[in-house]
Design a protein around this motif. Structure first.
Motif, PDB file in Angstrom:
ATOM      1  N   MET A 232       0.832  -1.214   0.000  1.00 50.59           N
ATOM      2  CA  MET A 232       0.000   0.000   0.000  1.00 50.59           C
ATOM      3  C   MET A 232       0.858   1.252   0.000  1.00 50.59           C
ATOM      4  SD  MET A 232      -2.989   1.136  -0.176  1.00 50.59           S
ATOM      5  CE  MET A 232      -3.844   2.708   0.018  1.00 50.59           C
ATOM      6  N   SER A 233       2.005   1.196   0.643  1.00 50.64           N
ATOM      7  CA  SER A 233       2.857   2.382   0.732  1.00 50.64           C
ATOM      8  C   SER A 233       3.314   2.856  -0.645  1.00 50.64           C
ATOM      9  CB  SER A 233       4.062   2.100   1.623  1.00 50.64           C
ATOM     10  OG  SER A 233       3.650   1.858   2.952  1.00 50.64           O
ATOM     11  N   LYS A 234       3.635   1.897  -1.537  1.00 44.92           N
ATOM     12  CA  LYS A 234       4.072   2.274  -2.882  1.00 44.92           C
ATOM     13  C   LYS A 234       2.966   3.020  -3.624  1.00 44.92           C
ATOM     14  CE  LYS A 234       7.513  -1.295  -3.894  1.00 44.92           C
ATOM     15  NZ  LYS A 234       7.864  -2.387  -4.816  1.00 44.92           N
ATOM     16  N   GLU A 235       1.733   2.554  -3.474  1.00 46.22           N
ATOM     17  CA  GLU A 235       0.615   3.229  -4.126  1.00 46.22           C
ATOM     18  C   GLU A 235       0.440   4.638  -3.578  1.00 46.22           C
ATOM     19  OE1 GLU A 235      -1.199   2.294  -6.745  1.00 46.22           O
ATOM     20  OE2 GLU A 235       0.253   0.645  -6.856  1.00 46.22           O
ATOM     21  N   GLN A 236       0.695   4.814  -2.298  1.00 45.16           N
ATOM     22  CA  GLN A 236       0.604   6.148  -1.702  1.00 45.16           C
ATOM     23  C   GLN A 236       1.699   7.069  -2.248  1.00 45.16           C
ATOM     24  OE1 GLN A 236       0.444   4.206   2.354  1.00 45.16           O
ATOM     25  NE2 GLN A 236      -0.817   6.006   2.794  1.00 45.16           N
ATOM     26  N   ILE A 237       2.897   6.518  -2.396  1.00 48.30           N
ATOM     27  CA  ILE A 237       4.006   7.303  -2.965  1.00 48.30           C
ATOM     28  C   ILE A 237       3.679   7.680  -4.402  1.00 48.30           C
ATOM     29  CG2 ILE A 237       6.442   7.268  -3.628  1.00 48.30           C
ATOM     30  CD1 ILE A 237       6.879   5.255  -1.319  1.00 48.30           C
ATOM     31  N   LYS A 238       3.178   6.722  -5.164  1.00 45.55           N
ATOM     32  CA  LYS A 238       2.811   6.971  -6.557  1.00 45.55           C
ATOM     33  C   LYS A 238       1.756   8.065  -6.653  1.00 45.55           C
ATOM     34  CE  LYS A 238       0.977   4.594 -10.653  1.00 45.55           C
ATOM     35  NZ  LYS A 238       0.481   3.302 -11.192  1.00 45.55           N
ATOM     36  N   ALA A 239       0.779   8.019  -5.748  1.00 42.39           N
ATOM     37  CA  ALA A 239      -0.297   9.023  -5.753  1.00 42.39           C
ATOM     38  C   ALA A 239       0.251  10.420  -5.479  1.00 42.39           C
ATOM     39  CB  ALA A 239      -1.358   8.646  -4.719  1.00 42.39           C
ATOM     40  N   ILE A 240       1.236  10.524  -4.590  1.00 41.75           N
ATOM     41  CA  ILE A 240       1.854  11.828  -4.296  1.00 41.75           C
ATOM     42  C   ILE A 240       2.523  12.383  -5.545  1.00 41.75           C
ATOM     43  CG2 ILE A 240       3.704  12.981  -3.019  1.00 41.75           C
ATOM     44  CD1 ILE A 240       3.104  11.090  -0.669  1.00 41.75           C
ATOM     45  N   ILE A 241       3.256  11.531  -6.269  1.00 41.95           N
ATOM     46  CA  ILE A 241       3.950  11.982  -7.485  1.00 41.95           C
ATOM     47  C   ILE A 241       2.942  12.401  -8.542  1.00 41.95           C
ATOM     48  CG2 ILE A 241       5.497  11.296  -9.354  1.00 41.95           C
ATOM     49  CD1 ILE A 241       6.818   9.359  -7.388  1.00 41.95           C
ATOM     50  N   GLU A 242       1.917  11.599  -8.750  1.00 45.21           N
ATOM     51  CA  GLU A 242       0.911  11.919  -9.773  1.00 45.21           C
ATOM     52  C   GLU A 242       0.193  13.221  -9.438  1.00 45.21           C
ATOM     53  OE1 GLU A 242      -0.506   7.628 -11.543  1.00 45.21           O
ATOM     54  OE2 GLU A 242      -1.321   8.255  -9.602  1.00 45.21           O
ATOM     55  N   ARG A 243      -0.067  13.439  -8.175  1.00 50.60           N
ATOM     56  CA  ARG A 243      -0.772  14.653  -7.764  1.00 50.60           C
ATOM     57  C   ARG A 243       0.101  15.895  -7.955  1.00 50.60           C
ATOM     58  NH1 ARG A 243      -2.349  12.683  -3.476  1.00 50.60           N
ATOM     59  NH2 ARG A 243      -0.865  13.489  -1.935  1.00 50.60           N
ATOM     60  N   ARG A 244       1.386  15.783  -7.674  1.00 50.12           N
ATOM     61  CA  ARG A 244       2.280  16.942  -7.738  1.00 50.12           C
ATOM     62  C   ARG A 244       2.889  17.133  -9.119  1.00 50.12           C
ATOM     63  NH1 ARG A 244       2.817  18.770  -2.605  1.00 50.12           N
ATOM     64  NH2 ARG A 244       4.350  20.307  -3.301  1.00 50.12           N
ATOM     65  N   LEU A 245       2.792  16.112  -9.966  1.00 48.29           N
ATOM     66  CA  LEU A 245       3.410  16.210 -11.294  1.00 48.29           C
ATOM     67  C   LEU A 245       2.473  15.585 -12.324  1.00 48.29           C
ATOM     68  CD1 LEU A 245       6.029  17.200 -12.637  1.00 48.29           C
ATOM     69  CD2 LEU A 245       7.005  14.932 -12.262  1.00 48.29           C
ATOM     70  N   PRO A 246       1.397  16.290 -12.684  1.00 51.18           N
ATOM     71  CA  PRO A 246       0.415  15.731 -13.616  1.00 51.18           C
ATOM     72  C   PRO A 246       0.884  15.693 -15.067  1.00 51.18           C
ATOM     73  CG  PRO A 246      -0.177  17.972 -13.025  1.00 51.18           C
ATOM     74  CD  PRO A 246       0.990  17.608 -12.165  1.00 51.18           C
ATOM     75  N   ALA A 247       1.912  16.487 -15.393  1.00 52.32           N
ATOM     76  CA  ALA A 247       2.430  16.523 -16.762  1.00 52.32           C
ATOM     77  C   ALA A 247       3.895  16.087 -16.765  1.00 52.32           C
ATOM     78  CB  ALA A 247       2.301  17.935 -17.338  1.00 52.32           C
ATOM     79  N   ALA A 248       4.411  15.781 -17.949  1.00 55.99           N
ATOM     80  CA  ALA A 248       5.793  15.320 -18.075  1.00 55.99           C
ATOM     81  C   ALA A 248       6.767  16.385 -17.585  1.00 55.99           C
ATOM     82  CB  ALA A 248       6.089  14.968 -19.527  1.00 55.99           C
ATOM     83  N   GLY A 249       7.834  15.955 -16.936  1.00 56.19           N
ATOM     84  CA  GLY A 249       8.852  16.893 -16.489  1.00 56.19           C
ATOM     85  C   GLY A 249       9.672  16.340 -15.341  1.00 56.19           C
ATOM     86  N   LEU A 250      10.677  17.110 -14.967  1.00 54.72           N
ATOM     87  CA  LEU A 250      11.529  16.830 -13.812  1.00 54.72           C
ATOM     88  C   LEU A 250      11.492  18.079 -12.952  1.00 54.72           C
ATOM     89  CD1 LEU A 250      13.790  15.179 -12.313  1.00 54.72           C
ATOM     90  CD2 LEU A 250      15.430  16.414 -13.756  1.00 54.72           C
ATOM     91  N   VAL A 251      11.039  17.949 -11.700  1.00 54.39           N
ATOM     92  CA  VAL A 251      10.872  19.134 -10.859  1.00 54.39           C
ATOM     93  C   VAL A 251      11.583  18.963  -9.523  1.00 54.39           C
ATOM     94  CG1 VAL A 251       8.650  19.742 -11.893  1.00 54.39           C
ATOM     95  CG2 VAL A 251       8.700  18.301  -9.857  1.00 54.39           C
ATOM     96  N   ASP A 252      12.151  20.064  -9.051  1.00 54.59           N
ATOM     97  CA  ASP A 252      12.701  20.095  -7.703  1.00 54.59           C
ATOM     98  C   ASP A 252      11.539  20.240  -6.725  1.00 54.59           C
ATOM     99  OD1 ASP A 252      15.447  20.058  -8.456  1.00 54.59           O
ATOM    100  OD2 ASP A 252      15.311  22.181  -8.976  1.00 54.59           O
ATOM    101  N   THR A 253      11.664  19.627  -5.592  1.00 59.04           N
ATOM    102  CA  THR A 253      10.662  19.786  -4.545  1.00 59.04           C
ATOM    103  C   THR A 253      11.201  20.731  -3.478  1.00 59.04           C
ATOM    104  OG1 THR A 253      11.444  17.999  -3.110  1.00 59.04           O
ATOM    105  CG2 THR A 253       9.977  17.393  -4.930  1.00 59.04           C
ATOM    106  N   ALA A 254      10.371  21.023  -2.501  1.00 59.70           N
ATOM    107  CA  ALA A 254      10.817  21.872  -1.393  1.00 59.70           C
ATOM    108  C   ALA A 254      11.805  21.146  -0.496  1.00 59.70           C
ATOM    109  CB  ALA A 254       9.602  22.334  -0.577  1.00 59.70           C
ATOM    110  N   LEU A 255      11.923  19.835  -0.676  1.00 54.22           N
ATOM    111  CA  LEU A 255      12.927  19.048   0.046  1.00 54.22           C
ATOM    112  C   LEU A 255      14.232  19.116  -0.730  1.00 54.22           C
ATOM    113  CD1 LEU A 255      10.695  15.974   0.862  1.00 54.22           C
ATOM    114  CD2 LEU A 255      11.943  17.278   2.597  1.00 54.22           C
ATOM    115  N   ARG A 256      15.251  19.685  -0.144  1.00 50.09           N
ATOM    116  CA  ARG A 256      16.517  19.858  -0.844  1.00 50.09           C
ATOM    117  C   ARG A 256      17.085  18.514  -1.303  1.00 50.09           C
ATOM    118  NH1 ARG A 256      21.979  22.721   1.630  1.00 50.09           N
ATOM    119  NH2 ARG A 256      23.251  22.538  -0.253  1.00 50.09           N
ATOM    120  N   GLY A 257      17.412  18.435  -2.594  1.00 50.12           N
ATOM    121  CA  GLY A 257      18.005  17.219  -3.137  1.00 50.12           C
ATOM    122  C   GLY A 257      17.007  16.163  -3.560  1.00 50.12           C
ATOM    123  N   VAL A 258      15.705  16.460  -3.463  1.00 56.15           N
ATOM    124  CA  VAL A 258      14.678  15.495  -3.846  1.00 56.15           C
ATOM    125  C   VAL A 258      13.935  16.023  -5.072  1.00 56.15           C
ATOM    126  CG1 VAL A 258      12.589  14.273  -3.136  1.00 56.15           C
ATOM    127  CG2 VAL A 258      14.414  14.715  -1.467  1.00 56.15           C
TER     128      VAL A 258
END
Length: 296
Positions: free
Chosen positions: A1-27
């Motif tokens: 279940m944890s992987k699905e939660q991680i996947k959902a976070i990425i999909e929610r924050r990055l709905p379109a193609a790209g590479l983005v920096d987050t507010a977490l340094r180095g992530v």
């Protein structure tokens, strides 16, 4: 279940193609929606975790293919070829890149070895190059806890450094932990040499210089370097220069500019060595790359 939660976070924050920096340094989060053939790249010390799709990295001819079952550890700066062989709009590549901060990794490694009473075990052993590790419970939970901080700015500010440390600890204790501890632990002379070389590519550094700098004989240094990277020191420097140059050409630099910026004094020598490695002249490679990626 944890992987699905991680996947959902990425999909929610990055709905379109790209590479983005987050507010977490180095992530960083990434989404790739088209298949890309492997191309020259330089990997910095990092962990790459895939939540959907498949990614490929090639180091000295050895293919490393990984997906949501295995994450990739790159414990040192390395010249590779990387691509996304199967990404599409319907089935995108989704993932996370976590840059490994050397100081934190060294401190954690020393604490782990001290607590385990094995502070001397890594001495004299060369670090490994790219390594794959299964998503164990410790890594999965640590990554989820880290990315959940993106939902709350106060939590992120207060808990961010601790959660990142927890993630790095999970890596050091996981399947790729031996490779990580060797790279950041007591016997990390090769990793330190690679870090130095990657920041001094334009300078002429001999094998004797490298060996003397870490207190080894030329023969021992050469053997340990090849054990760690699969390449000789000279091959490594050449691959780093050529990969960096290829990336600069892909970004729009001329062949001459790219060659000069990575330490080549002769454009003709650069073109010969580029063709020997990639099978094409720099100009032909650039042209074909533009056609493949749709860049005008």
């Amino acid at each position: 279940m944890s992987k699905e939660q991680i996947k959902a976070i990425i999909e929610r924050r990055l709905p379109a193609a790209g590479l983005v920096d987050t507010a977490l340094r180095g992530v960083q989060l990434f989404r790739v929606t088209e298949a890309m053939p492997c191309a020259p790249a330089v990997y910095e010390p990092a962990v790459v975790a895939i939540l959907n799709g498949t990614k490929e990295a090639i180091l000295d001819g050895e293919h490393h293919i990984y997906d949501c079952d295995n994450y990739l550890l790159c414990p040192m700066t390395l010249p590779v070829e990387a691509g996304t062989p199967q990404a599409s709009e319907e089935d995108p590549l989704l993932g996370v890149v976590i840059t490994l901060e050397p100081r934190m990794m060294r401190e954690l490694t020393m604490e782990i070895e001290s607590a385990a009473g094995s502070g001397r075990q890594s001495r004299g052993v060369a670090p490994s190059a790219l390594a794959l590790a299964s998503w164990d419970a410790g890594f999965t939970e640590a990554l989820l806890r880290l990315l959940e901080l993106l939902e709350n700015s106060v939590d992120l500010e207060v808990l961010g450094p601790g959660r990142l440390r927890e993630l790095c600890y999970a890596v050091l204790m996981g399947e790729a932990g031996t490779a990580a501890r060797r790279a950041f632990g007591v016997g990390n002379e090769i990793a330190r040499t690679i870090d130095y070389l990657s920041n001094h590519l334009t300078e002429q550094v001999t094998i004797d210089d490298m060996a003397d700098n870490v207190g080894m004989s030329r023969a021992v240094f050469h053997r340990r370097f090849k054990e760690a990277t699969t390449m000789s020191p000279i091959q490594f420097v050449k691959s780093m220069r050529l990969n960096n140059a290829a990336m600069k050409i892909a970004e729009g630099k001329t062949v001459s500019e790219a060659a000069w910026e990575v330490g080549y004094q002769s454009s003709s020598q650069f073109s010969r060595e580029f063709k020997r490695i990639y099978g094409q002249s720099p100009r032909q490679w650039s042209h074909d790359r533009q056609l493949t990626t749709g860049v005008a």
